[in-house]
Design a protein around this motif. Structure first.
Motif, PDB file in Angstrom:
ATOM      1  N   GLY A 122      34.286  19.503  -2.055  1.00 22.94           N
ATOM      2  CA  GLY A 122      32.840  19.731  -2.244  1.00 22.94           C
ATOM      3  C   GLY A 122      32.707  21.268  -1.906  1.00 22.94           C
ATOM      4  N   ARG A 123      33.657  21.563  -1.737  1.00 27.22           N
ATOM      5  CA  ARG A 123      33.193  23.714  -0.455  1.00 27.22           C
ATOM      6  C   ARG A 123      32.722  23.984  -2.310  1.00 27.22           C
ATOM      7  N   ARG A 124      32.361  25.367  -1.803  1.00 23.87           N
ATOM      8  CA  ARG A 124      31.880  26.155  -2.820  1.00 23.87           C
ATOM      9  C   ARG A 124      31.748  27.127  -2.052  1.00 23.87           C
ATOM     10  N   PRO A 125      31.957  28.734  -2.809  1.00 19.78           N
ATOM     11  CA  PRO A 125      31.548  30.499  -1.993  1.00 19.78           C
ATOM     12  C   PRO A 125      30.295  29.936  -0.680  1.00 19.78           C
ATOM     13  N   MET A 126      29.273  29.292  -1.398  1.00 17.22           N
ATOM     14  CA  MET A 126      28.087  29.423   0.311  1.00 17.22           C
ATOM     15  C   MET A 126      27.478  28.555   0.574  1.00 17.22           C
ATOM     16  N   LEU A 127      28.493  27.388   0.184  1.00 14.41           N
ATOM     17  CA  LEU A 127      28.719  25.822   0.943  1.00 14.41           C
ATOM     18  C   LEU A 127      29.555  25.897   1.441  1.00 14.41           C
ATOM     19  N   GLY A 128      29.679  25.426   3.662  1.00 11.98           N
ATOM     20  CA  GLY A 128      30.564  25.374   4.192  1.00 11.98           C
ATOM     21  C   GLY A 128      29.807  25.412   5.577  1.00 11.98           C
ATOM     22  N   PRO A 129      30.807  25.080   6.614  1.00 10.79           N
ATOM     23  CA  PRO A 129      30.602  25.024   7.734  1.00 10.79           C
ATOM     24  C   PRO A 129      29.661  26.433   8.369  1.00 10.79           C
ATOM     25  N   THR A 130      28.741  26.816   9.075  1.00  6.96           N
ATOM     26  CA  THR A 130      27.942  27.398   9.486  1.00  6.96           C
ATOM     27  C   THR A 130      28.084  28.796  10.721  1.00  6.96           C
ATOM     28  N   GLN A 131      28.704  29.776  10.929  1.00 10.52           N
ATOM     29  CA  GLN A 131      28.885  30.291  11.445  1.00 10.52           C
ATOM     30  C   GLN A 131      27.678  30.211  12.760  1.00 10.52           C
ATOM     31  N   TRP A 132      28.122  29.896  14.122  1.00  4.08           N
ATOM     32  CA  TRP A 132      26.746  30.383  14.983  1.00  4.08           C
ATOM     33  C   TRP A 132      27.210  30.692  16.156  1.00  4.08           C
ATOM     34  N   PRO A 133      26.289  31.767  16.552  1.00  5.33           N
ATOM     35  CA  PRO A 133      26.721  32.568  17.549  1.00  5.33           C
ATOM     36  C   PRO A 133      27.026  31.577  19.053  1.00  5.33           C
ATOM     37  N   ASP A 134      27.313  32.904  19.970  1.00  6.64           N
ATOM     38  CA  ASP A 134      27.520  31.731  21.085  1.00  6.64           C
ATOM     39  C   ASP A 134      25.929  32.108  22.321  1.00  6.64           C
ATOM     40  N   ALA A 135      25.218  32.368  21.643  1.00  2.00           N
ATOM     41  CA  ALA A 135      24.294  33.075  22.073  1.00  2.00           C
ATOM     42  C   ALA A 135      23.863  31.383  22.735  1.00  2.00           C
ATOM     43  N   PRO A 136      23.318  31.130  24.514  1.00  2.00           N
ATOM     44  CA  PRO A 136      22.990  29.909  24.601  1.00  2.00           C
ATOM     45  C   PRO A 136      21.502  29.222  23.721  1.00  2.00           C
ATOM     46  N   GLY A 137      22.120  28.174  24.033  1.00  2.00           N
ATOM     47  CA  GLY A 137      20.608  27.249  22.831  1.00  2.00           C
ATOM     48  C   GLY A 137      19.991  28.041  21.274  1.00  2.00           C
ATOM     49  N   PHE A 138      21.025  28.914  21.137  1.00  2.39           N
ATOM     50  CA  PHE A 138      20.809  29.464  20.093  1.00  2.39           C
ATOM     51  C   PHE A 138      20.592  28.209  18.377  1.00  2.39           C
ATOM     52  N   GLN A 139      21.911  27.180  18.468  1.00 11.42           N
ATOM     53  CA  GLN A 139      22.280  26.414  17.771  1.00 11.42           C
ATOM     54  C   GLN A 139      21.281  25.337  17.356  1.00 11.42           C
ATOM     55  N   GLU A 140      21.170  25.130  18.916  1.00  6.69           N
ATOM     56  CA  GLU A 140      20.506  23.941  19.055  1.00  6.69           C
ATOM     57  C   GLU A 140      18.736  23.618  18.312  1.00  6.69           C
ATOM     58  N   ASP A 141      18.403  24.770  19.039  1.00  7.12           N
ATOM     59  CA  ASP A 141      17.117  24.982  18.793  1.00  7.12           C
ATOM     60  C   ASP A 141      17.036  25.872  16.858  1.00  7.12           C
ATOM     61  N   VAL A 142      18.085  26.636  16.205  1.00  6.65           N
ATOM     62  CA  VAL A 142      17.567  26.871  14.999  1.00  6.65           C
ATOM     63  C   VAL A 142      17.501  26.033  14.344  1.00  6.65           C
ATOM     64  N   HIS A 143      18.664  24.386  14.274  1.00  7.72           N
ATOM     65  CA  HIS A 143      19.500  23.578  13.951  1.00  7.72           C
ATOM     66  C   HIS A 143      17.866  23.208  13.930  1.00  7.72           C
ATOM     67  N   ALA A 144      17.222  22.912  14.975  1.00  9.99           N
ATOM     68  CA  ALA A 144      16.424  21.868  15.109  1.00  9.99           C
ATOM     69  C   ALA A 144      15.039  22.176  13.760  1.00  9.99           C
ATOM     70  N   TYR A 145      14.310  23.542  14.225  1.00  9.96           N
ATOM     71  CA  TYR A 145      13.664  24.008  13.338  1.00  9.96           C
ATOM     72  C   TYR A 145      13.864  24.187  11.277  1.00  9.96           C
ATOM     73  N   TYR A 146      15.634  24.448  11.587  1.00 11.93           N
ATOM     74  CA  TYR A 146      15.845  24.137  10.155  1.00 11.93           C
ATOM     75  C   TYR A 146      15.222  22.736   9.504  1.00 11.93           C
ATOM     76  N   GLN A 147      16.203  21.769  10.328  1.00 16.52           N
ATOM     77  CA  GLN A 147      15.618  20.232  10.394  1.00 16.52           C
ATOM     78  C   GLN A 147      14.332  20.473   9.651  1.00 16.52           C
ATOM     79  N   ALA A 148      13.011  20.201  10.552  1.00 15.71           N
ATOM     80  CA  ALA A 148      11.915  20.517   9.814  1.00 15.71           C
ATOM     81  C   ALA A 148      11.329  20.764   8.847  1.00 15.71           C
ATOM     82  N   ALA A 149      12.217  22.199   9.129  1.00 16.05           N
ATOM     83  CA  ALA A 149      11.265  23.067   7.839  1.00 16.05           C
ATOM     84  C   ALA A 149      11.791  22.121   6.322  1.00 16.05           C
ATOM     85  N   LEU A 150      13.164  21.534   6.381  1.00 17.99           N
ATOM     86  CA  LEU A 150      13.908  21.271   5.103  1.00 17.99           C
ATOM     87  C   LEU A 150      12.612  19.601   4.610  1.00 17.99           C
TER      88      LEU A 150
END
Length: 344
Positions: A122-150
């Motif tokens: 099911g990969r598409r031009p805009m559907l695939g793995p997200t490019q996450w930066p190496d900033a501490p806590g970035f992926q964890e905190d942003v993903h948590a907000y994303y799920q709550a907003a969804l």
């Protein structure tokens, strides 16, 4: 196009506010009452505030802090995660990469986070793995907000369906792995910038609707009289606006509303979640809503293809790939500004 007024919206001067807590009730009558308020706001204004959303202040504050930390990095460091090297259009967007409206360069930078789709199927031009930066806590905190907003998005999808007199799951049945993008946008303050250089130019959003968390004023909305109306901050509230796809699905009952960010008077962060259907969902007026002929006719669009086509037309790295023949425009591609006030 019609010779009538360019928008079905009223000449509103303020945005309505709807407490959506009732959408999470087990009582369908309570949910329906909230849905009627959502429907009126979507028809008359196309923009509204919502409260009672249930997203905690802690999640929101952590999102802001991760954005502040990332955008404070040197440009070379941020560019290690440039959006042009991602698989699903995610990553850092430098100032000048994106152009909307009249083609003026927006005074902003961003980090885009998409649905983190890991399956090879099911990969598409805009559907695939997200490019996450190496900033501490970035992926964890942003993903948590994303799920709550969804979670809020799913409630709004159900509410808008009820407002259109549809079955409550008429829209959510098409929202399983959606290319719904969260943008983390930084509008730096520059006192010497030209007064007519916007934070972002006038446009409609491509998806069904947007859930916006802003940290400072600057957003303006175009009303039915063609006037730009300021959208001040409201405590503990998100700003919601109708996008292209919900205009089409509703057969024009809801109209995508043009908006812009003026030159900011202070540093501003903005976090829009663009809520879409699944990539292969056909976006066309829903059958039960076609008995009333709208002022304009809508062609059928594939959700992901519409997003991709609009993105190709606004991002430099995709424009360059198109010019080199590496990619092509999807079928039934629409020009930018094809919907809402500008589309009319």
């Amino acid at each position: 196009m019609s010779d009538k007024a360019p928008s079905t919206h009223t000449a509103f001067t303020t945005l309505p506010c709807v407490d959506i807590a009732g959408l999470f009730s087990s009582d369908v009558a309570v949910r329906y009452k909230v849905a009627q308020q959502l429907g009126q706001a979507a028809r008359d204004v196309g923009f509204l505030y919502i409260t009672g959303h249930g997203v905690s202040p802690v999640l929101r504050q952590r999102l802001v802090e991760r954005a502040q930390e990332y955008f404070a990095r040197p440009l070379d460091d941020k560019m290690r995660f440039y959006i042009g090297q991602s698989e699903n259009h995610s990553g850092y967007v430098p100032e000048g990469e994106e152009k909307l409206g009249d083609g003026a360069v927006d005074c902003k930078e961003a980090y885009d986070v998409n649905y983190d789709y890991r399956s090879d199927l099911g990969r598409r031009p805009m559907l695939g793995p997200t490019q996450w930066p190496d900033a501490p806590g970035f992926q964890e905190d942003v993903h948590a907000y994303y799920q709550a907003a969804l979670n809020v998005a799913n409630a709004l999808f159900r509410g808008f369906a009820l407002a259109l007199e549809l079955k409550e799951d008429a829209l959510t049945r098409h929202v399983n792995h959606p290319p719904s993008q969260l943008r983390m946008i930084h509008y730096p303050y520059n006192s010497s910038a030209p007064s007519d250089r916007p934070g972002i130019g006038a446009h409609t959003d491509y998806e069904c609707f947007t859930i916006l968390l802003p940290t400072a004023p600057g957003l303006e909305v175009l009303n039915g009289a063609g006037e730009w109306i300021d959208v001040p901050l409201k405590e503990d509230a998100f700003v919601i606006n109708i996008g292209d796809m919900l205009e089409v699905l509703s057969n024009g009952q809801f109209v995508a509303t043009s908006h812009r960010v003026r030159k900011v008077k202070e540093e501003r962060y903005s976090f829009p979640l663009f809520c879409a259907c699944d990539y292969d969902t056909e976006i066309a007026p829903l059958a039960s809503l076609t008995h009333n002929k709208p002022e304009r006719e809508y062609i059928s669009l594939k959700c992901g293809d519409h997003l991709y086509a609009q993105t190709i037309q606004t991002f430099t790295y995709l424009k360059e790939r198109l010019a080199r023949g590496e990619i092509s425009m999807p079928e039934n591609s629409q020009a930018t500004d094809s919907f809402g006030y500008h589309g009319r």
